[in-house]
Each structure stands twice: as structure tokens, then as C-alpha cells.
Design a protein around this motif. Structure first.
Motif, PDB file in Angstrom:
ATOM      1  N   ALA A  87      33.725 -70.979  49.612  1.00  8.30           N
ATOM      2  CA  ALA A  87      34.488 -71.668  48.566  1.00  8.30           C
ATOM      3  C   ALA A  87      34.446 -70.884  47.254  1.00  8.30           C
ATOM      4  O   ALA A  87      35.470 -70.750  46.559  1.00  8.30           O
ATOM      5  CB  ALA A  87      33.953 -73.085  48.365  1.00  8.30           C
ATOM      6  N   GLN A  88      33.282 -70.344  46.918  1.00  9.48           N
ATOM      7  CA  GLN A  88      33.156 -69.563  45.689  1.00  9.48           C
ATOM      8  C   GLN A  88      33.901 -68.233  45.792  1.00  9.48           C
ATOM      9  O   GLN A  88      34.461 -67.747  44.793  1.00  9.48           O
ATOM     10  CB  GLN A  88      31.678 -69.309  45.368  1.00  9.48           C
ATOM     11  CG  GLN A  88      30.894 -70.553  45.012  1.00  9.48           C
ATOM     12  CD  GLN A  88      31.441 -71.233  43.759  1.00  9.48           C
ATOM     13  OE1 GLN A  88      32.051 -70.615  42.893  1.00  9.48           O
ATOM     14  NE2 GLN A  88      31.235 -72.547  43.669  1.00  9.48           N
ATOM     15  N   ASP A 124      33.150 -68.153  36.641  1.00 14.09           N
ATOM     16  CA  ASP A 124      33.546 -67.940  38.042  1.00 14.09           C
ATOM     17  C   ASP A 124      32.761 -66.788  38.662  1.00 14.09           C
ATOM     18  O   ASP A 124      32.331 -66.869  39.825  1.00 14.09           O
ATOM     19  CB  ASP A 124      35.048 -67.646  38.127  1.00 14.09           C
ATOM     20  CG  ASP A 124      35.903 -68.862  37.799  1.00 14.09           C
ATOM     21  OD1 ASP A 124      35.377 -69.990  37.894  1.00 14.09           O
ATOM     22  OD2 ASP A 124      37.083 -68.685  37.441  1.00 14.09           O
ATOM     23  N   ILE A 125      32.572 -65.719  37.909  1.00 11.73           N
ATOM     24  CA  ILE A 125      31.801 -64.571  38.410  1.00 11.73           C
ATOM     25  C   ILE A 125      30.352 -64.983  38.687  1.00 11.73           C
ATOM     26  O   ILE A 125      29.792 -64.668  39.745  1.00 11.73           O
ATOM     27  CB  ILE A 125      31.840 -63.411  37.396  1.00 11.73           C
ATOM     28  CG1 ILE A 125      33.265 -62.859  37.265  1.00 11.73           C
ATOM     29  CG2 ILE A 125      30.884 -62.301  37.812  1.00 11.73           C
ATOM     30  CD1 ILE A 125      33.438 -61.836  36.152  1.00 11.73           C
ATOM     31  N   ASN A 126      29.757 -65.708  37.747  1.00  8.12           N
ATOM     32  CA  ASN A 126      28.360 -66.128  37.904  1.00  8.12           C
ATOM     33  C   ASN A 126      28.188 -67.058  39.110  1.00  8.12           C
ATOM     34  O   ASN A 126      27.190 -66.956  39.844  1.00  8.12           O
ATOM     35  CB  ASN A 126      27.876 -66.825  36.636  1.00  8.12           C
ATOM     36  CG  ASN A 126      27.767 -65.879  35.454  1.00  8.12           C
ATOM     37  OD1 ASN A 126      27.733 -64.659  35.619  1.00  8.12           O
ATOM     38  ND2 ASN A 126      27.724 -66.429  34.243  1.00  8.12           N
ATOM     39  N   GLU A 161      33.606 -60.346  48.360  1.00  5.44           N
ATOM     40  CA  GLU A 161      33.254 -61.047  47.107  1.00  5.44           C
ATOM     41  C   GLU A 161      32.913 -60.062  45.994  1.00  5.44           C
ATOM     42  O   GLU A 161      33.294 -60.247  44.840  1.00  5.44           O
ATOM     43  CB  GLU A 161      32.066 -61.978  47.384  1.00  5.44           C
ATOM     44  CG  GLU A 161      31.532 -62.698  46.165  1.00  5.44           C
ATOM     45  CD  GLU A 161      30.338 -61.966  45.566  1.00  5.44           C
ATOM     46  OE1 GLU A 161      30.177 -61.994  44.331  1.00  5.44           O
ATOM     47  OE2 GLU A 161      29.570 -61.359  46.341  1.00  5.44           O
ATOM     48  N   GLY A 162      32.187 -59.007  46.335  1.00 11.90           N
ATOM     49  CA  GLY A 162      31.819 -58.016  45.332  1.00 11.90           C
ATOM     50  C   GLY A 162      33.032 -57.342  44.708  1.00 11.90           C
ATOM     51  O   GLY A 162      33.068 -57.101  43.493  1.00 11.90           O
ATOM     52  N   CYS A 167      36.731 -56.689  40.099  1.00 11.90           N
ATOM     53  CA  CYS A 167      38.080 -56.744  39.543  1.00 11.90           C
ATOM     54  C   CYS A 167      38.130 -57.708  38.356  1.00 11.90           C
ATOM     55  O   CYS A 167      38.727 -57.406  37.316  1.00 11.90           O
ATOM     56  CB  CYS A 167      39.065 -57.180  40.626  1.00 11.90           C
ATOM     57  SG  CYS A 167      40.794 -57.151  40.108  1.00 11.90           S
ATOM     58  N   ALA A 168      37.502 -58.871  38.502  1.00 10.81           N
ATOM     59  CA  ALA A 168      37.474 -59.843  37.408  1.00 10.81           C
ATOM     60  C   ALA A 168      36.710 -59.297  36.213  1.00 10.81           C
ATOM     61  O   ALA A 168      37.102 -59.502  35.051  1.00 10.81           O
ATOM     62  CB  ALA A 168      36.842 -61.148  37.892  1.00 10.81           C
TER      63      ALA A 168
END
Length: 231
Positions: A87-88, A124-126, A161-162, A167-168
Motif C-alpha cells: 500500500a505504501q 510519503d517518502i518516510n 519502492e527505492g 524520484c520523489a
């Protein structure tokens, strides 16, 4: 022919063993119990041997049950963590995709609004990174218990995910650029975001449907590997 020689050899050896045992003379009272006390001692010894055998079988069964219970609990914990992590990952993919889409439409925002956007992206990143830490801890535990059963799929998920997080983060650097290096610094930040998104384009993961389908395949592969452990 060779088989016949084996049969004959076995017969000769069997006959020889019979001759040897036939030459052994046992006392006639060898199997005679002298008194009731000795008889109960014999029964007690036999009962002790039987009890030890039964205890050994029970101990092996208990160990097997404990191991199965531990496998079940670990598989359950990994399944829950995996769904939370997925989900994350989907959320951080949305963040990275939106960042790339907005890359050429940078606008000047006021201080408080700009800080709010920064906080949302960083949040969101955290969250994605925290879910990754939990998931990787359980994968490490599974490696100690089951070997490399889940490693390949876990690494695919972590890599995805990484790349979303990077990118973010690149976009955040571009978005928060303070102009210290002039237009060169801005162009460099812009190029870093574009480059970080290219991996998704090259692997046809730049659409949400493609990304979600990819994540679903990885997650189902992990669930298939865990199915026997959850029973």
C-alpha cells in the motif's frame, strides 16, 4: 548369471551363520526366572525402554509442532507486513508519478503552501521507507529460517519502492531549489528527475495500471511461497 552367484553366495553365508549359532551352547536355565522379584525387574526394564522410545517419539512430534507453529506465525507476520508495504509503495509511486507529471509546470508558491507541499512529499517518502524497514526485518528473519525462499521477490519490491522514493526526492530537490547555482542548478535538478523516471518508462511501469499489475504479481509470488508455511 551375476544374479545367480549373488543368490548362491547369500545361501552359503546363511548356512555358515547357522553352523556358528548351532555350535553355541546356552545353559538350560538361561531363560528361567529364579524368582518373582527378578521377573518384575525384567518387566520394569522393558517398561523403561518402552517409555524412553515413546518419549523420544513424543519429543520429535513436539519439536515438529513447535517448528510448524513458528513458521505459521512468521508467515502471517510477513503477509501482513507485505500488504502494508505494498500500500505504501503504491502511494509513493503515485507521488513520484505526479512529481514527474508536474515537472514542467513549476509555479512559484508562497512560503506556507510550499512548505506544506514539501511536508506531504516527505511524509510519503518516510512512510514508504518505514514500511520497507519493517518488511526487510521480517525477510531477514525468514532467510534465517527458510533460506532464500523469499529473497528474489522481496528484492524486486524493494527496488521498485527505492526508485519511487529517489524520484520523489529528486523532485523535492527541484521543487525546493533556492536558485543558489542559477539556471544551471535548476536544469540539473530537472534532469535528475527525468533520469530517475526513465527506469519506469523503460520497464513499462510509468502508468498506474502497469505499476499496480507489477506489484500484484510480485506480492502473489510471495504469497504462493508462503502458502505452505501458513497451513
Amino acid at each position: 548369471m551375476k544374479r545367480d552367484w549373488v543368490v548362491w553366495l547369500g545361501c552359503i553365508l546363511l548356512f555358515g551363520s547357522g553352523v556358528v549359532w548351532g555350535s553355541v551352547h546356552l545353559k538350560t536355565d538361561f531363560f528361567v526366572v529364579s524368582n518373582v522379584h527378578d521377573l518384575f525387574d525384567i518387566f520394569g526394564a522393558i517398561a523403561t525402554v518402552v517409555a524412553v522410545c515413546v518419549a523420544a517419539v513424543g519429543l520429535n512430534s513436539w519439536k515438529s509442532q513447535i517448528r510448524s507453529s513458528a513458521d505459521h506465525e512468521l508467515a502471517r507476520a510477513i503477509s501482513v507486513s507485505l500488504l502494508r508495504y505494498k500500500a505504501q509503495v503504491e502511494n509513493i509511486w503515485d507521488c513520484a508519478s505526479s512529481a514527474h507529471a508536474r515537472l514542467d509546470y513549476k509555479v512559484q508558491l508562497g512560503g506556507s503552501l510550499k512548505e506544506r507541499v514539501e511536508q506531504n512529499i516527505q511524509s510519503d517518502i518516510n512512510a514508504a521507507q518505514a514500511a520497507r524497514v519493517e518488511f526487510q526485518g521480517l525477510i531477514l528473519e525468514s532467510k534465517a529460517a527458510w533460506g532464500d525462499l523469499l529473497n528474489a521477490d522481496a528484492e524486486r519490491l524493494v527496488e521498485f519502492e527505492g526508485r519511487c522514493c529517489r524520484c520523489a526526492q529528486k523532485y523535492l530537490k527541484f521543487f525546493m531549489y533556492d536558485g543558489a547555482l542559477g539556471r544551471y542548478g535548476l536544469s540539473k535538478s530537472h534532469a535528475e528527475v527525468v533520469k530517475s523516471w526513465q527506469w519506469f518508462e523503460q520497464n513499462e511501469l510509468d502508468s498506474r495500471d502497469g505499476a499496480v499489475q507489477y506489484l500484484d504479481r510480485v506480492v502473489m509470488s510471495v504469497f504462493d511461497a508462503l502458502r505452505a508455511k501458513r497451513i
